[in-house]
Design a protein around this motif. Structure first.
Motif, PDB file in Angstrom:
ATOM      1  N   LYS A 272      -9.558  -4.450   0.203  1.00 19.34           N
ATOM      2  CA  LYS A 272      -8.713  -5.237   1.114  1.00 19.34           C
ATOM      3  C   LYS A 272      -9.544  -6.005   2.135  1.00 19.34           C
TER       4      LYS A 272
ATOM      5  N   ASP B  59      -9.052  11.764  -2.887  1.00 15.91           N
ATOM      6  CA  ASP B  59      -8.054  10.856  -2.317  1.00 15.91           C
ATOM      7  C   ASP B  59      -8.678   9.987  -1.227  1.00 15.91           C
ATOM      8  N   ASP B  60      -9.546  10.587  -0.410  1.00 16.43           N
ATOM      9  CA  ASP B  60     -10.215   9.818   0.646  1.00 16.43           C
ATOM     10  C   ASP B  60     -11.066   8.698   0.050  1.00 16.43           C
TER      11      ASP B  60
ATOM     12  N   VAL C 186      -1.030  -0.514  -4.941  1.00 19.67           N
ATOM     13  CA  VAL C 186      -1.577  -1.370  -3.890  1.00 19.67           C
ATOM     14  C   VAL C 186      -1.910  -2.765  -4.422  1.00 19.67           C
TER      15      VAL C 186
ATOM     16  N   ARG D  49      -2.045   4.832  -8.063  1.00 18.55           N
ATOM     17  CA  ARG D  49      -2.258   4.470  -6.655  1.00 18.55           C
ATOM     18  C   ARG D  49      -2.864   3.059  -6.543  1.00 18.55           C
ATOM     19  N   TYR D  50      -3.879   2.783  -7.344  1.00 17.77           N
ATOM     20  CA  TYR D  50      -4.489   1.446  -7.327  1.00 17.77           C
ATOM     21  C   TYR D  50      -3.448   0.381  -7.698  1.00 17.77           C
TER      22      TYR D  50
ATOM     23  N   VAL E 261     -10.611   7.268  -2.838  1.00 18.82           N
ATOM     24  CA  VAL E 261      -9.690   6.264  -3.391  1.00 18.82           C
ATOM     25  C   VAL E 261      -9.223   5.333  -2.264  1.00 18.82           C
ATOM     26  N   GLU E 262      -8.852   5.924  -1.129  1.00 15.15           N
ATOM     27  CA  GLU E 262      -8.375   5.110  -0.011  1.00 15.15           C
ATOM     28  C   GLU E 262      -9.503   4.240   0.566  1.00 15.15           C
ATOM     29  N   ASP E 263     -10.714   4.771   0.589  1.00 16.81           N
ATOM     30  CA  ASP E 263     -11.862   3.968   1.037  1.00 16.81           C
ATOM     31  C   ASP E 263     -12.079   2.764   0.117  1.00 16.81           C
TER      32      ASP E 263
ATOM     33  N   ILE F 134      -9.811   1.289  -1.683  1.00 16.87           N
ATOM     34  CA  ILE F 134      -8.726   0.341  -1.414  1.00 16.87           C
ATOM     35  C   ILE F 134      -9.020  -0.437  -0.124  1.00 16.87           C
ATOM     36  N   ARG F 135      -9.461   0.299   0.905  1.00 15.88           N
ATOM     37  CA  ARG F 135      -9.768  -0.346   2.186  1.00 15.88           C
ATOM     38  C   ARG F 135     -10.886  -1.384   2.007  1.00 15.88           C
TER      39      ARG F 135
END
Ligand SMILES: *Cc1c(COP(=O)(O)O)cnc(C)c1O
Length: 400
Positions: free
Chosen positions: A392, A381-382, A287, A283-284, A384-386, A388-389
């Motif tokens: 970014k 997963d949350d 992105v 996933r990383y 991981v997305e945090d 990434i956010r």
């Protein structure tokens, strides 16, 4: 400690309320039960579970022998001693690693010689190794950095051609395979660490695997004071039941049986730990490989990697900040990175020994721009997305 609040440059709230760190252990009820059961048994220091753990490590790695010890540093120390490194010898070591990879050479009175890294994989560069070989060179300590296997074909060829012994520091790499062969059965000796931040843990813990019986015997003796119960190894053999003999100077590097119980339980979960780590890495990669501001670690096709660390490297041509600013800003977002590692010879202790900056340009450039972001089994997963956010958000702020 940095005053990270001051860096809340976005004015708003951080991406996360509660911080996530770059790594942590996963301890479940069955792990706890295994430890408690052992505490109620007769033997709580090295006992049947240590023996079972050694057997399990052999099964897992395909190595003939495994010697379980107190921690990864003890594993490296004993490996370096069993290798026979001594004063006057030189041993080539990766420059981007935890200091213990080089300290084990110093413990023996030998001299660590630092090899540069490959600028894309960050593993020890075989070409750099070749240039450092002298008549005094006795071995190589190669680190599977972040869990990715070193270039074994090239490294082993160098060892064969120059009569060098290979110690693999696989503290990051339990579960990794090189061309289908498990790490642990490739080098002359492979050292593992079971510190809580690593893929499986015993609280503390380490192990050495080898196929060589002489090395194995030597490691077993050194783990317990240099004392043997094997008459074949004694100067004054005796068949008395009580008799044992110290034949060399060793240590107490034993692991307790309750740590071994914890590790046996953890190793039973290695497949699921490994699969989840791979999933997060995918996933990383998906992105970050699309972002010109971030450079992702190159993966070699030979290594099927159980990743211990996820490193992002900043592209200074695309960002206005330095690593420090990026790191601190990300930290203020409560996505807490860490830096792995300072080039070993930059530590002031090594500086005092006479090592100078500039030795390994790729390692120094790597250090200047890199950091590890959260990667561990129980990262949701949350989260991981945090992460990434947050990355970014910081990238957008500093984008050129
Ligand atoms: C963790 C680690 C060690 C040392 O292991 P300990 O169990 O903490 O003593 C050695 N080398 C590397 C590369 C490590 O990451």
């Amino acid at each position: 400690m940095v005053k990270v609040e001051k860096l809340a440059i976005f004015g708003g709230t951080p991406v996360r309320e509660k911080p996530i760190y770059y790594g942590r252990q996963c301890i479940e009820q069955d792990d706890i039960d295994a430890v408690v059961e052992t505490l109620r048994s007769d033997l709580i220091t090295s006992g049947p579970r240590v023996v079972a753990l050694e057997k399990k490590l052999c099964e897992l790695t395909g190595a003939k022998y495994a010697v379980v010890v107190a921690n990864g540093t003890a594993a490296l120390h004993l490996a370096a001693l069993a290798a026979g490194f001594k004063e006057g010898d030189e041993v080539i070591v990766s420059s981007i690693t935890f200091a213990a990879s080089a300290n084990c050479v110093l413990y023996c009175g030998a001299k660590p010689v630092f090899a540069d890294i490959d600028p894309e994989t960050y593993n020890i560069d075989p070409e750099s190794v070749k240039k450092l070989i002298t008549p005094r060179t006795k071995g190589i300590v190669a680190v599977d950095f972040t869990g990715q296997a070193v270039e074994h074909d090239a490294i082993r060829r160098i060892c064969r051609e120059n009569g060098l012994l290979l110690i693999e520091d696989a503290a990051h790499a339990i579960g990794t395979k090189y061309k289908g062969q498990a790490v642990g059965s490739i080098a002359d000796m492979t050292c593992f660490s079971f510190h809580p931040v690593k893929t499986v843990t015993g609280g503390e813990g380490g192990a050495i695997t080898t196929d060589d019986e002489q090395l194995y015997r030597s490691l077993m003796r050194l783990r317990t004071h240099g004392i043997t119960r094997n008459p074949e190894e004694m100067v004054h053999p005796s068949d008395a039941i009580w008799y044992n003999e110290q034949v060399e100077l060793g240590f107490n590097y034993r692991m307790t049986d309750f740590q071994a119980a914890l590790l046996l339980s953890q190793l039973g979960k290695l497949d699921k730990f490994s699969a989840r780590r791979k999933e997060i890495v995918r996933r990383y990669d998906q992105v970050f490989s699309g972002m010109p501001e971030i450079i992702v670690q190159k993966e070699i096709p030979e290594s099927d990697t159980t990743r211990h660390l996820y490193v992002i490297r900043l592209n200074p041509e695309r960002l206005t900040c330095d690593r420090r600013q990026f790191f601190d800003t990300l930290y203020a977002e409560n996505t807490c990175p860490q830096v792995h590692y300072l080039p070993v010879y930059w530590h002031s202790y090594y500086e005092k020994l006479g090592y100078e900056k500039g030795l390994c340009p790729n390692a120094e450039a790597y250090y200047q721009w890199s950091m590890s972001i959260p990667l561990y089994y129980s990262l949701t997963d949350d989260e991981v997305e945090d992460t990434i956010r947050a990355v970014k958000k910081v990238v957008e702020y500093y984008r050129k």
